[in-house]
Design a protein around this motif. Structure first.
Motif, PDB file in Angstrom:
ATOM      1  N   TYR A  58      43.193  -4.897 -23.233  1.00 23.74           N
ATOM      2  CA  TYR A  58      42.559  -6.155 -23.589  1.00 23.74           C
ATOM      3  C   TYR A  58      41.055  -5.918 -23.605  1.00 23.74           C
ATOM      4  N   TYR A  59      40.403  -6.538 -24.600  1.00 24.13           N
ATOM      5  CA  TYR A  59      38.946  -6.509 -24.660  1.00 24.13           C
ATOM      6  C   TYR A  59      38.423  -7.913 -24.931  1.00 24.13           C
ATOM      7  N   ALA A  60      37.382  -8.285 -24.235  1.00 26.84           N
ATOM      8  CA  ALA A  60      36.699  -9.529 -24.556  1.00 26.84           C
ATOM      9  C   ALA A  60      36.071  -9.400 -25.941  1.00 26.84           C
ATOM     10  N   GLU A  61      35.981 -10.514 -26.652  1.00 26.90           N
ATOM     11  CA  GLU A  61      35.427 -10.481 -28.009  1.00 26.90           C
ATOM     12  C   GLU A  61      34.017  -9.895 -28.028  1.00 26.90           C
ATOM     13  N   SER A  62      33.273 -10.157 -26.993  1.00 24.85           N
ATOM     14  CA  SER A  62      31.879  -9.734 -26.952  1.00 24.85           C
ATOM     15  C   SER A  62      31.705  -8.218 -26.853  1.00 24.85           C
ATOM     16  N   VAL A  63      32.786  -7.496 -26.494  1.00 22.47           N
ATOM     17  CA  VAL A  63      32.664  -6.046 -26.323  1.00 22.47           C
ATOM     18  C   VAL A  63      33.560  -5.259 -27.271  1.00 22.47           C
ATOM     19  N   LYS A  64      34.374  -5.945 -28.047  1.00 26.45           N
ATOM     20  CA  LYS A  64      35.281  -5.251 -28.969  1.00 26.45           C
ATOM     21  C   LYS A  64      34.500  -4.371 -29.925  1.00 26.45           C
ATOM     22  N   GLY A  65      34.999  -3.156 -30.101  1.00 31.08           N
ATOM     23  CA  GLY A  65      34.342  -2.214 -30.996  1.00 31.08           C
ATOM     24  C   GLY A  65      33.214  -1.435 -30.343  1.00 31.08           C
ATOM     25  N   ARG A  66      32.818  -1.840 -29.135  1.00 25.54           N
ATOM     26  CA  ARG A  66      31.723  -1.137 -28.444  1.00 25.54           C
ATOM     27  C   ARG A  66      32.188  -0.487 -27.139  1.00 25.54           C
ATOM     28  N   PHE A  67      33.134  -1.134 -26.456  1.00 21.77           N
ATOM     29  CA  PHE A  67      33.633  -0.628 -25.174  1.00 21.77           C
ATOM     30  C   PHE A  67      35.038  -0.070 -25.357  1.00 21.77           C
ATOM     31  N   THR A  68      35.352   0.966 -24.583  1.00 19.84           N
ATOM     32  CA  THR A  68      36.689   1.552 -24.604  1.00 19.84           C
ATOM     33  C   THR A  68      37.150   1.803 -23.176  1.00 19.84           C
ATOM     34  N   ILE A  69      38.324   1.276 -22.849  1.00 20.27           N
ATOM     35  CA  ILE A  69      38.897   1.499 -21.525  1.00 20.27           C
ATOM     36  C   ILE A  69      39.943   2.604 -21.614  1.00 20.27           C
ATOM     37  N   SER A  70      40.008   3.427 -20.572  1.00 21.53           N
ATOM     38  CA  SER A  70      41.006   4.495 -20.528  1.00 21.53           C
ATOM     39  C   SER A  70      41.342   4.765 -19.064  1.00 21.53           C
ATOM     40  N   LYS A  71      42.404   5.533 -18.877  1.00 21.35           N
ATOM     41  CA  LYS A  71      42.802   5.854 -17.516  1.00 21.35           C
ATOM     42  C   LYS A  71      43.321   7.275 -17.432  1.00 21.35           C
ATOM     43  N   ASP A  72      43.206   7.845 -16.251  1.00 21.86           N
ATOM     44  CA  ASP A  72      43.749   9.168 -15.970  1.00 21.86           C
ATOM     45  C   ASP A  72      44.569   9.023 -14.697  1.00 21.86           C
ATOM     46  N   ASN A  73      45.878   8.909 -14.847  1.00 22.26           N
ATOM     47  CA  ASN A  73      46.733   8.690 -13.678  1.00 22.26           C
ATOM     48  C   ASN A  73      46.669   9.867 -12.706  1.00 22.26           C
ATOM     49  N   ALA A  74      46.501  11.060 -13.226  1.00 25.67           N
ATOM     50  CA  ALA A  74      46.448  12.238 -12.355  1.00 25.67           C
ATOM     51  C   ALA A  74      45.226  12.194 -11.446  1.00 25.67           C
ATOM     52  N   LYS A  75      44.138  11.601 -11.941  1.00 21.32           N
ATOM     53  CA  LYS A  75      42.922  11.495 -11.151  1.00 21.32           C
ATOM     54  C   LYS A  75      42.797  10.142 -10.466  1.00 21.32           C
ATOM     55  N   ASN A  76      43.792   9.271 -10.699  1.00 19.13           N
ATOM     56  CA  ASN A  76      43.736   7.909 -10.136  1.00 19.13           C
ATOM     57  C   ASN A  76      42.405   7.234 -10.478  1.00 19.13           C
TER      58      ASN A  76
END
Length: 127
Positions: A58-76
């Motif tokens: 999910y991204y707020a409209e104000s940050v769409k196209g500029r912010f990217t969320i990601s995760k690394d489960n191995a690194k928690n």
């Protein structure tokens, strides 16, 4: 679950920062994690979230196209890559886990649904 955000700093408008959220006390693949921010004198607002599997965001409209969320489960760890930053992105940024660990919505991100919060990291964008 415990969370700790880091990576904030001072950057000029148009620049980039990458925030990290270190998760401990539980495996990250059991939790949705979200980023919120709170600017001075304003209410806390949802910025982005990623579900426990990592296939929904999910991204707020104000940050769409500029912010990217990601995760690394191995690194928690969960990351928030912020590009093309604007002065209005200046805020204290928090990562949080929901009261129901796997809760995730692609349409809304409300602080009321989150019960575990880390200490914030300050992002300041100068003009």
């Amino acid at each position: 679950v415990q969370l700790q955000a880091s990576g904030g700093g001072l950057v000029q408008a148009g620049g980039s920062l990458s925030l990290s959220c270190a998760v401990s006390g539980s495996s990250l693949d059991r939790y949705t994690i979200a980023w919120f921010r709170q600017a001075a004198g304003k209410e806390r607002e949802g910025v982005s979230s990623i579900n426990h599997i990592g296939d929904r965001t999910y991204y707020a409209e104000s940050v769409k196209g500029r912010f990217t969320i990601s995760k690394d489960n191995a690194k928690n760890a969960v990351y928030l890559q912020m590009n093309n930053l604007k002065v209005e992105d200046t805020a204290l940024y928090y990562c949080a886990a929901p009261k129901l660990p796997t809760y995730h919505s692609r349409y809304v991100l409300s602080p009321a649904d989150f019960g575990s919060w880390g200490r914030g990291t300050l992002v300041t964008v100068s003009s």
